[in-house]
Design a protein around this motif. Sequence first.
Motif, PDB file in Angstrom:
ATOM      1  N   CYS A   1       1.155  -0.822   0.031  1.00  0.00           N
ATOM      2  CA  CYS A   1      -0.197  -0.183   0.214  1.00  0.00           C
ATOM      3  C   CYS A   1       0.656   1.495  -0.011  1.00  0.00           C
ATOM      4  CB  CYS A   1      -0.709  -0.422   1.010  1.00  0.00           C
ATOM      5  SG  CYS A   1      -2.507  -1.409   1.062  1.00  0.00           S
TER       6      CYS A   1
ATOM      7  N   GLU B   1      -3.777   5.926  -0.412  1.00  0.00           N
ATOM      8  CA  GLU B   1      -4.341   4.806  -0.654  1.00  0.00           C
ATOM      9  C   GLU B   1      -5.966   3.998   0.321  1.00  0.00           C
ATOM     10  OE1 GLU B   1      -2.193   2.469  -4.276  1.00  0.00           O
ATOM     11  OE2 GLU B   1      -2.147   1.281  -2.095  1.00  0.00           O
TER      12      GLU B   1
ATOM     13  N   ASP C   1      -9.078   1.331  -3.435  1.00  0.00           N
ATOM     14  CA  ASP C   1      -7.620   0.918  -4.400  1.00  0.00           C
ATOM     15  C   ASP C   1      -7.782  -0.726  -4.772  1.00  0.00           C
ATOM     16  OD1 ASP C   1      -6.742   3.620  -5.636  1.00  0.00           O
ATOM     17  OD2 ASP C   1      -6.691   3.784  -3.332  1.00  0.00           O
ATOM     18  N   LYS C   2      -7.740  -1.291  -3.571  1.00  0.00           N
ATOM     19  CA  LYS C   2      -7.354  -2.584  -3.197  1.00  0.00           C
ATOM     20  C   LYS C   2      -8.695  -3.294  -2.312  1.00  0.00           C
ATOM     21  CE  LYS C   2      -2.813  -2.017  -4.154  1.00  0.00           C
ATOM     22  NZ  LYS C   2      -1.654  -1.235  -3.548  1.00  0.00           N
TER      23      LYS C   2
ATOM     24  N   CYS D   1     -13.868  -1.678  -6.551  1.00  0.00           N
ATOM     25  CA  CYS D   1     -12.853  -1.246  -6.900  1.00  0.00           C
ATOM     26  C   CYS D   1     -12.175  -1.075  -8.557  1.00  0.00           C
ATOM     27  CB  CYS D   1     -11.871  -3.156  -6.525  1.00  0.00           C
ATOM     28  SG  CYS D   1     -10.046  -2.739  -6.722  1.00  0.00           S
ATOM     29  N   LYS D   2     -11.340  -0.077  -7.611  1.00  0.00           N
ATOM     30  CA  LYS D   2     -11.185   0.549  -9.095  1.00  0.00           C
ATOM     31  C   LYS D   2     -10.776   0.010 -10.826  1.00  0.00           C
ATOM     32  CE  LYS D   2      -9.507   4.541  -6.921  1.00  0.00           C
ATOM     33  NZ  LYS D   2      -8.957   5.970  -6.211  1.00  0.00           N
TER      34      LYS D   2
ATOM     35  N   GLY E   1      -7.255  -2.072 -10.517  1.00  0.00           N
ATOM     36  CA  GLY E   1      -6.660  -2.607  -8.495  1.00  0.00           C
ATOM     37  C   GLY E   1      -6.493  -3.765  -8.707  1.00  0.00           C
TER      38      GLY E   1
END
Length: 221
Positions: A38, A42, A107-108, A132-133, A136
């Motif tokens: 990370c 984030e 992001d995660k 999630c993006k 990601g």
Amino acid sequence: MKLEAVQKTYKRYAPQYDLLFGAIFHPGRKAVIDDLECQPGEQVLEVGVGTGLSLPLYDKSVQVTGIDISEHMLEIARKRKARLKLDNVELHVMNAQETDFPDNHFDKVVAMYVASVVPDPVALVEEMRRICKPGGQLIFVNHFNSNNPVISRVERWLEPLANTLGFHPGFSMGEFLAQTGLKPEQVMPVNLFGYWQLLRAINDKPGVANTMPEDNIAVAV
Ligand SMILES: C[S@@+](CC[C@H](N)C(=O)[O-])C[C@H]1O[C@@H](n2cnc3c(N)ncnc32)[C@H](O)[C@@H]1O
């Protein structure tokens, strides 16, 4: 396993959960958080965060959201957050299969020891993908049905006890990957005897290519 059964089982587990599953699952939690790499700022979501045993492992520069369907498990996580002054963490009672978060928010997204517990693992993964993006990371750590034929038979034999145990002992990695379409770029055994597996996949939503050719999937043994 229905949602009500999950809530009933984890209400029963909550007071002893850290004692029963704290140390034994710790290497897997640590491996996941190390693997996330990370960066400051984030946004990470942990679905099925439980009593929040993983929360102190994150750097405080990372914004961590934890959700769980069990109010009783989450109450212990809230106390941990307050005791350890984890101001980077927020916690909500929420169903991981149907969350309130907008598309492409995190992001995660992490599911530790959860995929074999939720009523519908396919719905879980679909929801993780949605929030999630694109590009990601989706990370899972879970017990899967053993490759050893004797252990595998025992696990399948225990399957009718899933509601009491609080997870599906016969949960198959092959079926999980086939049904969800997940293509992990990393599969790594963790915890005692490597009996659990860490899976890491890129959130390759339509239009976002998974850059890792299937031949290059890293399988650590
Ligand atoms: C085996 S515990 C894992 C807890 C924690 N991740 C850990 O590392 O110890 C599984 C957790 O998933 C939660 N859970 C199961 N189904 C869920 C759902 N549909 N939505 C949110 N949480 C769920 C349970 O309440 C429980 O706290």
